[in-house]
Write a protein that holds these residues in place. Sequence first.
Motif, short mmCIF file in Angstrom:
data_model
loop_
_atom_site.label_atom_id
_atom_site.label_comp_id
_atom_site.label_asym_id
_atom_site.label_seq_id
_atom_site.Cartn_x
_atom_site.Cartn_y
_atom_site.Cartn_z
N ILE A 1 -15.53 1.14 -2.35
CA ILE A 1 -14.40 1.24 -3.29
C ILE A 1 -13.40 0.12 -3.02
CG2 ILE A 1 -12.40 2.65 -3.95
CD1 ILE A 1 -14.20 5.12 -3.41
N LEU A 2 -13.17 -0.17 -1.76
CA LEU A 2 -12.26 -1.26 -1.39
C LEU A 2 -12.72 -2.59 -1.98
CD1 LEU A 2 -9.83 -2.14 0.55
CD2 LEU A 2 -11.61 -2.69 2.20
N LEU A 3 -14.01 -2.86 -1.88
CA LEU A 3 -14.55 -4.11 -2.41
C LEU A 3 -14.55 -4.11 -3.94
CD1 LEU A 3 -17.49 -4.73 0.10
CD2 LEU A 3 -15.37 -6.03 -0.10
N CYS A 4 -14.74 -2.94 -4.56
CA CYS A 4 -14.62 -2.84 -6.02
C CYS A 4 -13.20 -3.16 -6.46
CB CYS A 4 -15.01 -1.45 -6.51
SG CYS A 4 -16.78 -1.09 -6.44
N LEU A 5 -12.22 -2.61 -5.75
CA LEU A 5 -10.81 -2.90 -6.05
C LEU A 5 -10.51 -4.38 -5.87
CD1 LEU A 5 -9.08 0.19 -4.39
CD2 LEU A 5 -9.39 -0.25 -6.85
N PHE A 6 -11.12 -4.97 -4.84
CA PHE A 6 -10.93 -6.42 -4.65
C PHE A 6 -11.48 -7.19 -5.84
CE2 PHE A 6 -12.79 -10.49 -3.40
CZ PHE A 6 -11.64 -11.16 -3.01
N MET B 1 -16.49 -13.78 -9.43
CA MET B 1 -17.26 -13.69 -8.19
C MET B 1 -16.88 -12.49 -7.34
SD MET B 1 -19.58 -15.97 -8.09
CE MET B 1 -19.73 -15.71 -9.85
N GLY B 2 -15.65 -12.01 -7.51
CA GLY B 2 -15.22 -10.84 -6.73
C GLY B 2 -16.07 -9.61 -6.99
N PHE B 3 -16.62 -9.49 -8.21
CA PHE B 3 -17.45 -8.33 -8.54
C PHE B 3 -18.78 -8.33 -7.78
CE2 PHE B 3 -14.88 -8.72 -12.51
CZ PHE B 3 -14.20 -7.52 -12.38
N ALA C 1 -5.44 -15.43 -6.41
CA ALA C 1 -5.36 -14.10 -7.02
C ALA C 1 -4.26 -13.21 -6.45
CB ALA C 1 -6.71 -13.39 -6.90
N GLY C 2 -3.32 -13.77 -5.70
CA GLY C 2 -2.13 -13.04 -5.33
C GLY C 2 -2.25 -12.09 -4.16
N VAL C 3 -1.16 -11.39 -3.96
CA VAL C 3 -0.97 -10.61 -2.74
C VAL C 3 -1.89 -9.39 -2.67
CG1 VAL C 3 0.95 -9.28 -3.75
CG2 VAL C 3 0.77 -9.54 -1.25
N PHE C 4 -2.17 -8.74 -3.80
CA PHE C 4 -3.01 -7.53 -3.76
C PHE C 4 -4.45 -7.86 -3.35
CE2 PHE C 4 0.21 -6.12 -7.01
CZ PHE C 4 0.87 -5.25 -6.16
N SER C 5 -5.00 -8.92 -3.94
CA SER C 5 -6.35 -9.35 -3.55
C SER C 5 -6.39 -9.76 -2.09
CB SER C 5 -6.80 -10.52 -4.43
OG SER C 5 -6.73 -10.19 -5.80
N ILE D 1 -7.88 -6.14 4.71
CA ILE D 1 -8.34 -4.82 5.17
C ILE D 1 -9.85 -4.83 5.40
CG2 ILE D 1 -8.59 -2.39 4.53
CD1 ILE D 1 -5.95 -2.71 2.94
N TYR D 2 -10.60 -5.40 4.44
CA TYR D 2 -12.05 -5.47 4.61
C TYR D 2 -12.41 -6.31 5.83
CZ TYR D 2 -16.92 -6.61 4.08
OH TYR D 2 -18.26 -6.78 4.34
N SER D 3 -11.70 -7.40 6.05
CA SER D 3 -11.99 -8.27 7.21
C SER D 3 -11.75 -7.54 8.52
CB SER D 3 -11.11 -9.53 7.14
OG SER D 3 -11.36 -10.26 5.96
N LEU D 4 -10.74 -6.69 8.57
CA LEU D 4 -10.47 -5.90 9.78
C LEU D 4 -11.59 -4.87 10.02
CD1 LEU D 4 -6.62 -5.32 9.41
CD2 LEU D 4 -7.78 -6.84 11.03
N ILE D 5 -12.07 -4.25 8.94
CA ILE D 5 -13.21 -3.33 9.06
C ILE D 5 -14.43 -4.08 9.56
CG2 ILE D 5 -14.80 -1.86 7.75
CD1 ILE D 5 -12.43 -1.25 5.87
#
Length: 393
Positions: free
Chosen positions: A58-63, A80-82, A316-320, A326-330
């Motif tokens: 879900i995190l990667l989908c949101l990204f 490419m994010g998809f 793509a700004g602060v949210f992306s 977060i994904y990188s920390l996981i």
Amino acid sequence: MNRIWSDNGYIDLIINVLLFMVGINFMHYGQLIFPVICLLLFIDNRLKFKVNDPKVFILLCLFGISFYAFSYKLGFYSVMGFCCPMAYYIGSNIKYPNAGNVKKIILLFAFSMALHVILNAIIEYILHGYDGFFFSSSHYDFWTREKIASTNTAVNLDLLIGCLYFMVFHEKNKLIKYGSLLEFVPAMFYLLVIGRRTPVIMLIAVMFLSFLYEMYVLKSLSPGIKKGFMILMAAGISLIILPILFYAFDLFDCRVILDKYYIFEKLRRGLFSDERFRLYFRSFALMPLHPWGGQQISTILGEQIHELWIDIYDYAGVFSWLLMIIYSLIYAWNIYKLLSLKKADPGLQILSVGVYLCIVLQMFVEPVMTGSSLFLLVAIIIHAICEGYLHEQ
């Protein structure tokens, strides 16, 4: 016969072939193969949806959604994010995530991506001859025949560099061992010819860190490997020092000849560039002023930001940016668990040290998401299959 993705041998073979095509970036549309692989896996799993961790998916989908929403005006790369959640889905669906299969997939990507480097070298020599190959700063892609940034070629050798310590000292299959060296030597030679310095730094870092990990963490270093490592290091240092001495003292009047080669022009600038660090600090200062992407930061700086996370922020700004952080920390946490797990396969751990080191270094020095998104997607697949291996322990 040991399957990887499916009990159906034909589907298993097709998926491996498609992944090879991804690694070689077939026709420069490697990302477009991801939906095909996902569909095959979904059908083979009898329409059952499976991922290692739904929260990460879900995190990667949101990204993917965030990256597209804030960068869609900037062109094709906004989609490419998809592919990121697709990559995670593919890696999550390895049917038998044992150490042997994880190694096979890593090596599949390492060999196929390095082959792309060699193909680029071949087509460049065919199209532009000796002078264009050695003396030009312009370089070309095998699939498109168009100019390509040398960094986009160099990134394809990273995984093979990361595998090299394991290959030299631990791979028992002689065909794989010597095949990897036969592929590495011409590919590395070509990257030196086109002036890439980062692969040299990666190679040195991988060899030393893998050696230290085996000696002090696994505590399994044999006298034979220690002796072989010392011989290899001595040979490597000689290969670096001798050309420098020949050039510095102009032995056999070599300086006039060597000055014509593009690589020596790059090496005279040194292995590191402090301009890159100044660019980072200037980017940090501008980030609070431009939180919504649109390449405003790089426009002000007059140069693309050579780092994964700030580059995503710029596009793509602060949210992306936050979602990728977060994904990188996981990702980093799972790397730590794999490398510290006592019952994990030691060979896989040694291989992972070099591979993950190259992945992290590349992400800190190049705009992977917008410059070489395929590398990021392959890194996500590798993370997911290693995560699946951890779940099996």
